[in-house]
Write a protein that holds these residues in place. Structure first.
Motif, PDB file in Angstrom:
ATOM      1  N   ALA A 111       0.707  -1.095   0.144  1.00  0.00           N
ATOM      2  CA  ALA A 111       0.084   0.090  -0.045  1.00  0.00           C
ATOM      3  C   ALA A 111       0.873   1.296  -0.260  1.00  0.00           C
ATOM      4  N   PHE A 112       0.895   2.100  -1.037  1.00  0.00           N
ATOM      5  CA  PHE A 112       1.732   3.162  -1.203  1.00  0.00           C
ATOM      6  C   PHE A 112       0.858   4.485  -1.119  1.00  0.00           C
ATOM      7  N   ASN A 113       0.837   5.487  -0.285  1.00  0.00           N
ATOM      8  CA  ASN A 113       0.280   6.504  -0.308  1.00  0.00           C
ATOM      9  C   ASN A 113       0.941   7.654  -0.892  1.00  0.00           C
ATOM     10  N   ALA A 114       0.114   8.443  -1.926  1.00  0.00           N
ATOM     11  CA  ALA A 114       0.670   9.546  -2.698  1.00  0.00           C
ATOM     12  C   ALA A 114      -0.600  10.263  -3.222  1.00  0.00           C
ATOM     13  N   ALA A 115      -0.494  11.610  -3.193  1.00  0.00           N
ATOM     14  CA  ALA A 115      -1.271  12.358  -3.813  1.00  0.00           C
ATOM     15  C   ALA A 115      -1.142  12.396  -5.168  1.00  0.00           C
TER      16      ALA A 115
ATOM     17  N   ARG B  88      -5.769   1.951 -10.371  1.00  0.00           N
ATOM     18  CA  ARG B  88      -6.652   2.226  -9.416  1.00  0.00           C
ATOM     19  C   ARG B  88      -6.141   2.690  -8.024  1.00  0.00           C
ATOM     20  N   VAL B  89      -6.865   3.807  -7.476  1.00  0.00           N
ATOM     21  CA  VAL B  89      -6.461   4.290  -6.087  1.00  0.00           C
ATOM     22  C   VAL B  89      -7.622   3.992  -5.430  1.00  0.00           C
ATOM     23  N   SER B  90      -7.262   3.589  -3.970  1.00  0.00           N
ATOM     24  CA  SER B  90      -8.314   3.222  -3.027  1.00  0.00           C
ATOM     25  C   SER B  90      -8.048   3.827  -1.775  1.00  0.00           C
ATOM     26  N   GLN B  91      -8.668   3.620  -0.772  1.00  0.00           N
ATOM     27  CA  GLN B  91      -8.493   4.018   0.695  1.00  0.00           C
ATOM     28  C   GLN B  91      -8.003   2.736   1.462  1.00  0.00           C
ATOM     29  N   GLY B  92      -6.558   2.683   1.575  1.00  0.00           N
ATOM     30  CA  GLY B  92      -6.290   1.536   2.191  1.00  0.00           C
ATOM     31  C   GLY B  92      -6.688   1.419   3.769  1.00  0.00           C
TER      32      GLY B  92
ATOM     33  N   GLN C  11      -1.835   0.411  -5.110  1.00  0.00           N
ATOM     34  CA  GLN C  11      -1.370  -1.137  -5.092  1.00  0.00           C
ATOM     35  C   GLN C  11      -0.647  -1.390  -6.299  1.00  0.00           C
ATOM     36  N   LEU C  12       0.157  -2.599  -5.954  1.00  0.00           N
ATOM     37  CA  LEU C  12       1.114  -2.993  -7.013  1.00  0.00           C
ATOM     38  C   LEU C  12       0.567  -4.223  -7.513  1.00  0.00           C
ATOM     39  N   ASP C  13       0.714  -4.555  -8.719  1.00  0.00           N
ATOM     40  CA  ASP C  13       0.018  -5.902  -9.370  1.00  0.00           C
ATOM     41  C   ASP C  13       1.050  -6.987  -9.127  1.00  0.00           C
ATOM     42  N   ALA C  14       1.319  -7.364  -7.862  1.00  0.00           N
ATOM     43  CA  ALA C  14       2.318  -8.278  -7.334  1.00  0.00           C
ATOM     44  C   ALA C  14       1.976  -8.807  -5.910  1.00  0.00           C
TER      45      ALA C  14
ATOM     46  N   ARG D 232      -2.758  -9.507   2.444  1.00  0.00           N
ATOM     47  CA  ARG D 232      -1.931  -9.652   0.936  1.00  0.00           C
ATOM     48  C   ARG D 232      -3.350  -9.494  -0.151  1.00  0.00           C
ATOM     49  N   LYS D 233      -4.312  -9.515   0.064  1.00  0.00           N
ATOM     50  CA  LYS D 233      -5.338  -9.533  -0.906  1.00  0.00           C
ATOM     51  C   LYS D 233      -6.399  -8.369  -1.204  1.00  0.00           C
ATOM     52  N   MET D 234      -6.202  -7.463   0.018  1.00  0.00           N
ATOM     53  CA  MET D 234      -7.175  -6.434   0.210  1.00  0.00           C
ATOM     54  C   MET D 234      -6.762  -5.161  -0.829  1.00  0.00           C
ATOM     55  N   SER D 235      -7.856  -4.793  -1.667  1.00  0.00           N
ATOM     56  CA  SER D 235      -7.512  -3.570  -2.503  1.00  0.00           C
ATOM     57  C   SER D 235      -8.003  -2.470  -2.002  1.00  0.00           C
ATOM     58  N   GLY D 236      -8.671  -2.503  -0.718  1.00  0.00           N
ATOM     59  CA  GLY D 236      -9.096  -1.083  -0.075  1.00  0.00           C
ATOM     60  C   GLY D 236     -10.190  -1.319   0.653  1.00  0.00           C
TER      61      GLY D 236
END
Length: 567
Positions: free
Chosen positions: A273-277, A378-382, A392-395, A526-530
């Motif tokens: 999870a990488f937070n950035a405006a 896709r950007v979400s609220q982690g 999120q990273l596709d890995a 590991r699986k959560m996208s937001g």
């Protein structure tokens, strides 16, 4: 006299037919357990098991150790090694029972027949870190000749290292008594468990596959000396980034020293999870009235200090410009990210440092992409985040962060010295840091001098319970951590020894992503996208907290639930 003679005659006749169960004595055996060899000591009389003792073990606290504590007494009570396994500690239980049975066989004069393995291919499986680990063991000429793991999904650098290294040792030495790969104990144990089952299917007895693997590192007298351009201590995300950046800037001889046998550190275990405006990716998100209220509230509260006042004013200017533009998409900017970060930390953070972070984090994300990190659009609220700026990273896990950096480091010729613990810094007469001293697992000593100083990227101390208790007493020793086992604060200890200061040591993040007992990062992380696809409930199936609450609020709510757990 006749009574005496009769008695003696009867006694003699009786003694000639009795069979002693055991030869009295103390017997020892060692069988591979969850984290390494489990050694037992069994004392017998002529007809009884007098005592059972686990004399050496490395089993997981509060999991495998339950079997260590409970099984010996149960075996003595039952006068047999055939007792039920301790729930949740099946691997350790089996190791203890197998070792005890081997001792009893020795005491009764039985020799464990080394029956030859039947040639063929035998399949077995055990649950690994990321799912079922399917194993095929090929027996040729009555020996283990090949171990295959078709379709395995274990984490790169961790699980695949365990599969490769442990599998090679099992084949080379025909033994299961192989030490786990530190940091990959779940995969290590799963592989050995499955191979053990395959051996039994091939007609073998795992008691015959317990000889220890010889030490492979040669012990060398004296101190081995080396000189490089730059030493980086730690091969996690920070250390790899530092080494790659040094190479990008023209450094020639860069060396990473890492005490674990694998690279990646905590970064490899994270949920990426990488937070950035990120205005470009966030333009697909709407700005709701609720979100507007959050901004208005934050820019109109009473400031805590002048720096806070200035940061609020900067956000207000950006927000007014946003409203004037008529945009309907999500409002965000580095200043708003910084303000939320400061407020989210109860206004005790250092605002200039927070601004530096927020102003540079998007460039960092772009730099990681340039190195090959597969950042999703896709950007979400982690989980635990305060705004929809989580990338999120596709890995799986942190592989999308670690692998590109590692591959770039190797490509640019960064050298690695793994399995080597830094013991101290080397300072010149003026107090300048000019190198390190280090030691490997067999005690070989190293002194490495560095022309451009030393970068300490050794991570935190969440696995050091003593340091944790000193800094944050509310983190009780029974609390498990998702941190990798090498996160024991070594760099902090070494640096403070030479006068370095610390700050914020009492602020340790706690969030419910650890599997109870082991501390392994659970599937949700590991699986959560937001947060938009997650609800949290207690044992009664009841929601009890807002899923987007601050992490400390979330944890406080969990502690009030039955059993202090959530699902």
């Amino acid at each position: 006299m006749r009574l005496t003679k009769t008695f003696l005659a009867v006694s003699a006749a009786f003694c000639s037919t009795i069979v002693l169960a055991y030869t009295p004595g103390t017997y020892t055996a060692s069988v591979a357990g969850q984290n390494g060899p489990v050694a037992v000591e069994v004392q017998t009389s002529a007809d009884k098991i007098l005592s059972v003792k686990v004399s050496d073990q490395k089993e997981t606290q509060n999991i495998g150790t339950h079997a260590v504590e409970q099984l010996p007494a149960k075996i003595v009570e039952a006068q047999s090694a055939d007792v039920p396994a301790v729930s949740g500690a099946s691997v350790t239980s089996k190791a203890i029972k197998t070792a005890v049975q081997e001792c009893l066989d020795k005491a009764s004069g039985k020799k464990t027949a080394a029956s030859p393995l039947k040639d063929g291919t035998y399949e077995a499986k055990a649950y690994g870190n990321n799912g079922w680990l399917n194993v095929k063991v090929v027996i040729k000429d009555h020996k283990i000749s090949e171990i295959q793991t078709p379709g395995q999904r274990e984490t790169k650098f961790l699980g695949d290292t365990a599969i490769r290294e442990i599998g090679k040792d099992i084949i080379d030495y025909q033994t299961l008594n192989v030490d786990n790969i530190a940091g990959a104990t779940v995969t290590s144990t799963a592989l050995k468990t499955a191979v053990g089952e395959a051996i039994e299917k091939a007609g073998g007895n795992i008691a015959n596959f317990q000889k220890p693997v010889p030490q492979k590192i040669k012990k060398i007298d004296g101190v081995q000396k080396q000189e490089v351009d730059l030493v980086v201590v730690g091969a996690g995300g920070a250390g790899l980034s530092a080494a790659v950046t040094a190479k990008d800037l023209g450094a020639k001889n860069v060396l990473i020293v890492e005490k674990m046998p694998v690279v990646g550190g905590n970064t490899l275990r994270c949920a990426s999870a990488f937070n950035a405006a990120d205005p470009e990716r966030q333009k697909a998100l709407p700005m709701t009235d609720t979100l507007k209220d959050a901004v208005v509230k934050a820019i109109n509260e009473k400031p805590a200090n002048e720096e806070h006042k200035k940061l609020m004013a900067d956000v207000k200017a950006k927000y007014e410009a946003y409203l004037k533009s008529g945009s309907k998409t999500l409002f965000d900017c580095p200043e708003w990210h910084a303000l939320q970060t400061y407020n989210g930390g109860d206004k005790v953070g250092h605002i200039p440092l927070i601004r530096t972070y927020a102003n540079n984090v998007l460039d960092t994300l772009h730099w990681m992409q340039s190195k090959g990190s597969p950042v999703m659009d896709r950007v979400s609220q982690g989980a635990g985040a305060l705004w929809q700026r989580t990338h999120q990273l596709d890995a799986p896990a942190g592989l999308g962060l670690v692998d590109p950096l590692y591959q770039d480091a190797v490509k640019q010729g960064v050298n690695f010295k793994l399995g080597t613990r830094v013991t101290d810094l080397v300072l010149d007469k003026s107090g300048k840091v000019i190198g390190i001293t280090a030691e490997d697992k067999v005690g070989n000593k190293y002194q490495i001098l560095s022309k451009n100083g030393v970068i300490l990227a050794t991570g935190g101390y969440s696995q050091n319970k003593e340091m944790r208790q000193k800094s944050a007493p509310h983190l009780t020793p029974d609390m498990v951590s998702t941190n990798q086992p090498g996160a024991t604060g070594d760099g902090i200890t070494i640096a403070t020894r030479h006068g370095a200061d610390t700050t914020g040591m009492n602020y340790v993040q706690v969030y419910p992503l650890a599997t109870p007992g082991t501390g392994t990062l659970q599937g949700r992380a590991r699986k959560m996208s937001g947060l938009d696809d997650v609800i949290d409930v207690n044992k009664n199936g009841e929601r009890f907290v807002k899923e987007d609450a601050r992490r400390d609020e979330f944890v406080a709510a969990i502690k009030k639930q039955p059993g202090a757990v959530c699902y």
